[in-house]
Design a protein around this motif. Structure first.
Motif, mmCIF file in Angstrom:
data_model
loop_
_atom_site.group_PDB
_atom_site.id
_atom_site.type_symbol
_atom_site.label_atom_id
_atom_site.label_comp_id
_atom_site.label_asym_id
_atom_site.label_seq_id
_atom_site.Cartn_x
_atom_site.Cartn_y
_atom_site.Cartn_z
ATOM 1 N N TYR A 24 -43.429 -75.304 73.743
ATOM 2 C CA TYR A 24 -42.734 -74.184 73.097
ATOM 3 C C TYR A 24 -43.806 -73.374 72.391
ATOM 4 O O TYR A 24 -44.258 -73.747 71.308
ATOM 5 N N ASN A 64 -34.259 -75.148 79.965
ATOM 6 C CA ASN A 64 -35.369 -74.630 79.162
ATOM 7 C C ASN A 64 -35.816 -73.252 79.632
ATOM 8 O O ASN A 64 -36.507 -72.546 78.894
ATOM 9 N N ASP A 65 -35.420 -72.870 80.843
ATOM 10 C CA ASP A 65 -35.725 -71.515 81.321
ATOM 11 C C ASP A 65 -35.131 -70.458 80.401
ATOM 12 O O ASP A 65 -35.610 -69.313 80.361
ATOM 13 N N LEU A 66 -34.077 -70.818 79.684
ATOM 14 C CA LEU A 66 -33.385 -69.868 78.824
ATOM 15 C C LEU A 66 -34.092 -69.653 77.491
ATOM 16 O O LEU A 66 -33.692 -68.793 76.704
ATOM 17 N N VAL A 67 -35.141 -70.437 77.230
ATOM 18 C CA VAL A 67 -35.927 -70.296 75.996
ATOM 19 C C VAL A 67 -37.202 -69.525 76.332
ATOM 20 O O VAL A 67 -38.038 -70.004 77.113
ATOM 21 N N ASP A 68 -37.346 -68.351 75.751
ATOM 22 C CA ASP A 68 -38.438 -67.446 76.125
ATOM 23 C C ASP A 68 -39.814 -68.089 75.993
ATOM 24 O O ASP A 68 -40.697 -67.872 76.826
ATOM 25 N N ILE A 69 -40.012 -68.880 74.939
ATOM 26 C CA ILE A 69 -41.357 -69.411 74.686
ATOM 27 C C ILE A 69 -41.586 -70.769 75.344
ATOM 28 O O ILE A 69 -42.639 -71.377 75.178
ATOM 29 N N ARG A 71 -42.327 -73.478 78.279
ATOM 30 C CA ARG A 71 -43.090 -73.577 79.531
ATOM 31 C C ARG A 71 -43.040 -75.021 80.002
ATOM 32 O O ARG A 71 -43.316 -75.940 79.236
#
Length: 262
Positions: A24, A64-69, A71
């Protein structure tokens, strides 16, 4: 995604994760997690708060793709098909890998429309009769049909907390996923509702591979055949539930189970 659908019919582990790392921003939340999940088994992910178990669970359907930060690195295979490959349709993936969340989240629709939503979106029913059958079957599998069959047109969010969670389970399984992810599905429920959901998990494992994040070691011992212990972003130990709880191989696992860390 046809390759994933076809592969799901094969043998061997349904999910293989290898060297999965999650970041993150600059903070690393998961470190080189490698684990396989067998078909039609219940696996519990346990560990202290913030240890990475929910983060890992959300890798499996790419939430987790929905969380911008966020990877994700490493590899997650569903029967040897990389779900992070560029050609993967994430919407189709999530039809195969359903998820039930910590807090019941029925749609602001009727009980019927909550369950019918997925089959309508994914086009898995060809007629009203077929849709009726899917709704009834899903509610029966979720242990809810007898309680709601006479009020399917009433709002889903008018049910009790435990009933709402079973409605969310019915909604999730209506599109026949192969994998069912559960992120602390009983943490907002009372003991009676929890016992009903736990019994349901056992029944559903005959049809689905279930991975459950739970803060309750007692629950993990009751519902799962396999248990994985996470600590500080590491997968410390994974094995048969009885072995993990009675004869853990790693001192950190033993310390967590005996309450010395938590």
């Amino acid at each position: 995604m046809a390759e994933v659908e076809n592969a799901l019919m094969g043998n061997g582990p349904i999910i293989k994760a290898k060297d999965v790392r999650v970041f993150y921003g600059e903070k690393q939340a998961l470190q080189d997690v490698s684990i396989d999940f067998a078909k039609n088994q219940v696996t519990s992910l346990i560990g202290p708060s913030g240890c990475g178990k929910s983060t890992f669970l959300r890798c499996i359907n790419r939430m987790n793709d929905l969380v911008d930060i966020a990877r994700v690195e490493g590899e997650i295979l569903i029967e040897n098909h990389d779900i992070y490959a560029k050609d993967v349709d994430v919407v189709a993936l999530r039809a195969h890998v359903g998820m039930v969340f910590q807090k019941p989240n029925p749609f602001p629709k009727s009980i019927y429309d909550n369950v019918a939503y997925g089959p309508r979106i994914h086009g898995t029913s060809q007629s009203k009769d077929e849709l009726d059958h899917i709704v009834e079957t899903s509610l029966k599998r979720a242990g809810l049909w007898n309680e709601v069959s006479d009020r399917l047109d009433q709002p889903g969010n008018g049910l009790s907390g435990g009933q709402q969670q079973r409605l969310c389970i019915a909604r999730t399984i209506a599109i026949e996923p192969k994998v069912l992810l559960m992120d602390e599905p009983c943490s907002a429920l009372d003991p009676i509702a929890t016992a009903i959901v736990e019994e349901l998990i056992d029944e559903l494992s005959e049809r689905f591979t279930i991975i459950i994040v739970t803060h309750s070691m007692q629950q993990a011992a009751r519902v799962s055949q396999k248990t994985a212990f996470f600590h500080l972003g590491n997968l410390v130990e994974h094995g048969d539930t009885d072995q993990i709880f009675t004869n853990p191989k790693d001192e950190r696992t033993e310390n967590y189970i005996t309450g010395r860390i938590g």
